[in-house]
Design an enzyme around this catalytic site. Structure first.
Site, PDB file in Angstrom:
ATOM      1  N   CYS A   2      36.694  43.939  40.106  1.00 46.00           N
ATOM      2  CA  CYS A   2      37.877  44.856  39.590  1.00 46.00           C
ATOM      3  C   CYS A   2      38.941  44.299  40.263  1.00 46.00           C
ATOM      4  CB  CYS A   2      37.738  46.255  40.001  1.00 46.00           C
ATOM      5  SG  CYS A   2      36.179  46.894  39.459  1.00 46.00           S
ATOM      6  N   ARG A  27      40.197  39.500  36.469  1.00 46.76           N
ATOM      7  CA  ARG A  27      39.172  40.078  37.145  1.00 46.76           C
ATOM      8  C   ARG A  27      38.397  41.116  36.504  1.00 46.76           C
ATOM      9  NH1 ARG A  27      39.509  38.601  42.598  1.00 46.76           N
ATOM     10  NH2 ARG A  27      38.335  40.456  43.133  1.00 46.76           N
ATOM     11  N   ASN A 100      36.720  48.472  44.281  1.00 50.58           N
ATOM     12  CA  ASN A 100      36.005  47.469  43.803  1.00 50.58           C
ATOM     13  C   ASN A 100      34.880  47.394  44.525  1.00 50.58           C
ATOM     14  OD1 ASN A 100      35.358  45.080  42.459  1.00 50.58           O
ATOM     15  ND2 ASN A 100      36.552  43.843  43.920  1.00 50.58           N
ATOM     16  N   GLY A 101      33.622  47.130  43.881  1.00 53.28           N
ATOM     17  CA  GLY A 101      32.399  47.028  44.526  1.00 53.28           C
ATOM     18  C   GLY A 101      31.383  47.879  44.157  1.00 53.28           C
ATOM     19  N   GLU A 481      27.108  21.743  31.794  1.00 49.37           N
ATOM     20  CA  GLU A 481      28.313  22.364  31.883  1.00 49.37           C
ATOM     21  C   GLU A 481      29.053  22.426  30.725  1.00 49.37           C
ATOM     22  OE1 GLU A 481      29.863  24.076  34.151  1.00 49.37           O
ATOM     23  OE2 GLU A 481      31.954  23.986  33.375  1.00 49.37           O
TER      24      GLU A 481
END
Ligand code: AGP
Length: 608
Positions: A2, A27, A100-101, A481
């Site tokens: 976040c 984010r 955040n977490g 990629e």
């Protein structure tokens, strides 16, 4: 992962919070919210969906105040909804908290708090933190936070404001996800990412794991995990706020593709003495003698950075003749790797905050490895735990799809390969540097020459349902990629494969609806890839050839030809990936995808 932002000072807080959230929307963007404190009361406004929804609500319910917090969410616990949006208020309405977490022990804590009479109105682990802090709040917010974090297990970066403090005050705590504090006269800023602060200050403090900080207009105090006051170093960021804007491009991704010539140049500038043919690494604390004794490297990364690691294996084994293992961060940490102090582990990460990569780096270090990082973000976790850092100087990369971070990682790994060779044999052959000085111009040429052509290919093939990308040797990771770029930007299923492996399976997929991008550059493998192109054509497949050879040499087997300049085999992948980035971008745009913020993705995955 976040985005967190906070402010204390004299200005109206909500416009500042919204500006900071806008710069960090990449984010995570499931929901967002702000809290403003005015005359000892706080008010929150939250909205599901992207930031524009929150903006619309604030236009109807304006908030005033001179300090507060803002949050943009990427859901981990609790579905994306207004109910689960932050800021979260404790059930006694004494504080508002953003986080955040992931709190790993939130369930037992929640059970205990419910038994103590606390109530919950969301499914989030964050609300447990809010009620826990409130349960300890007795006039001193920092003390309450300190007591709460002593009980938390997991990863968190959170900030809290309360109506029970004298004057303006934000208290923040960090364990895992980043928290950076911006310092200015009579006002202080807090954010997950420096890009959110750049417009207001370039003087920042990066909190360490275990730190608690208290921000007031007068300044910032910090304490370490033992509760001791600490003075964290103030760093002056050299990022220009404009860099973090789109600079006139339609999307950050296109801007960042165009920034690659400069980013590549900035990554080797100051690290190569072209006169003396010497690599200069000033951010490596491991002695040359210790490096000379390294017997093996472990390259640890995720996603696009893992593709860089695969190229790095080719570079380091070919140039420095040191064996290299490449591993996904998420795999390495759980496979009990064989490590010793003769192993150099290198974490490769744009953000420096990818939980799987950082944890794998810690797993290597715990087993005795020396530890380096290749990273783009100053002061990020991966750089903090490393003995040597090779910064990619790409500047802020805002688009969720990694582009300039990837090409600058390849430059950094090339420099590392050269440095290891130099250290182990005592000198470096000049020819390794000849193409390096040509690289920025070669990248610039391919961006300019291929931009329109890739948009034309996008027009022809953007309705395809599947793509296959083929490459050999050092270009096999480029095939991977190219496929990842396409799938994450346009949501088309795309697969990268070693060209020689096509006949062992994927050849069954070939038909007139399957575009096959074949990378045929260089010499000894290009002929082989041409053979693979013939196998595709013989089954009515569509061949898009990427080559540095004369298209005439392809003898008409390719339906499309993407021409790229020729460089040394070691640097050719950096040029080869650029048209594939542009192809993915233009296909995504033509399919109406949200190119800078693709669905379900986040710029840096700071949770496992
Ligand atoms: C790449 O386009 C993706 N955004 C993703 O795979 C990314 O490379 C991966 O999450 C690793 O991120 P990092 O480089 O910040 O560690």
């Amino acid at each position: 992962m976040c985005g967190i932002v906070g402010y204390v000072g004299q200005r109206e807080v909500v416009p500042l919070l919204m500006d900071g959230l806008r710069r960090m929307e990449y984010r995570g963007y499931d929901s967002a919210g702000v809290v403003a404190v005015q005359d000892g009361e706080f008010q929150t406004v939250k909205a599901e969906g992207k930031l524009d929804r929150l903006k619309e609500k604030l236009e109807k319910h304006p908030l005033t105040g001179h300090y507060g917090l803002g949050h943009t969410r990427w859901a981990t616990h609790g579905a994306p909804s207004e109910r689960n949006a932050h800021p979260v208020v404790d059930s006694r309405r004494r504080l508002a908290l953003i986080h955040n977490g992931i709190i790993e022990n939130f369930l037992p804590l929640k059970k205990r708090l419910i038994a103590e009479g606390w109530t919950f109105s969301s499914d989030t682990d964050t609300e447990v933190v809010a009620n826990l802090v409130s349960s300890y709040l007795d006039g001193d917010l920092k003390a309450a936070v300190a007591r709460a974090v002593a009980e938390l297990e997991g990863m968190y970066a959170f900030a809290v404001v309360s109506t029970e403090t004298d004057g303006q005050e934000i208290v923040a705590a960090r364990q895992g996800p980043p928290l950076v504090i911006g310092l200015a006269q009579e006002e202080q800023f807090l954010a997950s990412d420096p890009a959110a602060l750049l417009a207001y200050t370039k003087d920042v403090i990066f909190l360490e794991n275990g730190d608690i900080a208290r921000l007031t207009p007068a300044g910032v105090e910090a304490w370490d995990r033992k509760g001791q006051r600490v003075e964290r170093a103030v760093q002056h960021l050299n990022w220009d706020p404009i860099q973090a804007e789109k600079g006139g491009y339609k999307h950050f991704m296109l801007k960042e593709i165009h920034e690659q010539p400069q980013a590549v140049q900035d990554t080797f500038a100051g690290r190569v003495d072209f006169e003396r043919a010497e690599i200069l690494f000033d951010t490596v604390k491991v002695t040359k003698e210790e490096l000379a004794r390294v017997e093996r490297l472990h390259l640890l990364a995720c996603g696009t950075s893992w593709h860089s690691a695969l190229v790095g294996k080719f570079l380091i084994e070919d140039i420095a003749r040191v064996p290299v293992e490449v591993d996904y961060g998420s795999e390495y940490r759980y496979r009990d790797p064989i490590v010793s102090d003769r192993v150099l582990a290198v974490g490769i990460s744009q953000s420096g905050e990818t939980a799987d990569t950082v944890s794998a780096m810690e797993a290597a270090r715990e087993r005795g490895a020396r530890l380096f990082a290749v990273c783009n973000v100053l002061g990020s976790q991966a750089t903090r735990i490393s003995e040597g850092v090779i910064y990619t100087n790409a500047g802020p990369e805002i688009g969720v799809a990694s582009t300039k971070a990837f090409t600058t990682q390849l430059v950094a790994l090339y420099l590392l390969a050269l440095y290891l060779r130099q250290v182990r044999q005592g000198h470096l052959e000049r020819h390794y540097l000849d193409d390096l000085s040509r690289l920025p111009q070669a990248v610039d040429d391919v961006v300019r020459r291929q931009e329109q052509h890739m948009d034309e290919l996008a027009r022809r093939y953007h309705k395809s349902q599947n793509f296959l990308y083929l490459g050999r040797g050092i270009n096999y990771p480029i095939a991977l990629e190219g496929a990842l770029k396409l799938k994450e930007i346009s949501y088309i299923h795309a697969e990268g494969y070693p060209a020689g492996e096509m006949k062992h399976g994927p050849i069954a997929l070939i038909d007139e609806n399957l575009p096959v991008v074949a990378i045929a550059t260089g010499d000894h493998v290009a002929e082989k890839v041409k053979g693979n192109m013939q196998e595709v054509k013989a089954r009515d497949g569509v061949v898009i050839a990427l080559t540095d050879h004369d298209p005439e040499e392809l003898g008409g087997i390719a339906d499309e030809v993407i021409e790229v300049p020729s460089l040394s085999p070691h640097l050719q992948p950096i040029v080869n990936v650029v048209p594939l980035q542009l192809l993915a971008y233009f296909i995504g745009v033509r399919r109406g995808a949200d190119v800078d913020q693709p669905r379900n993705l986040a710029k840096s995955v700071t949770v496992e």
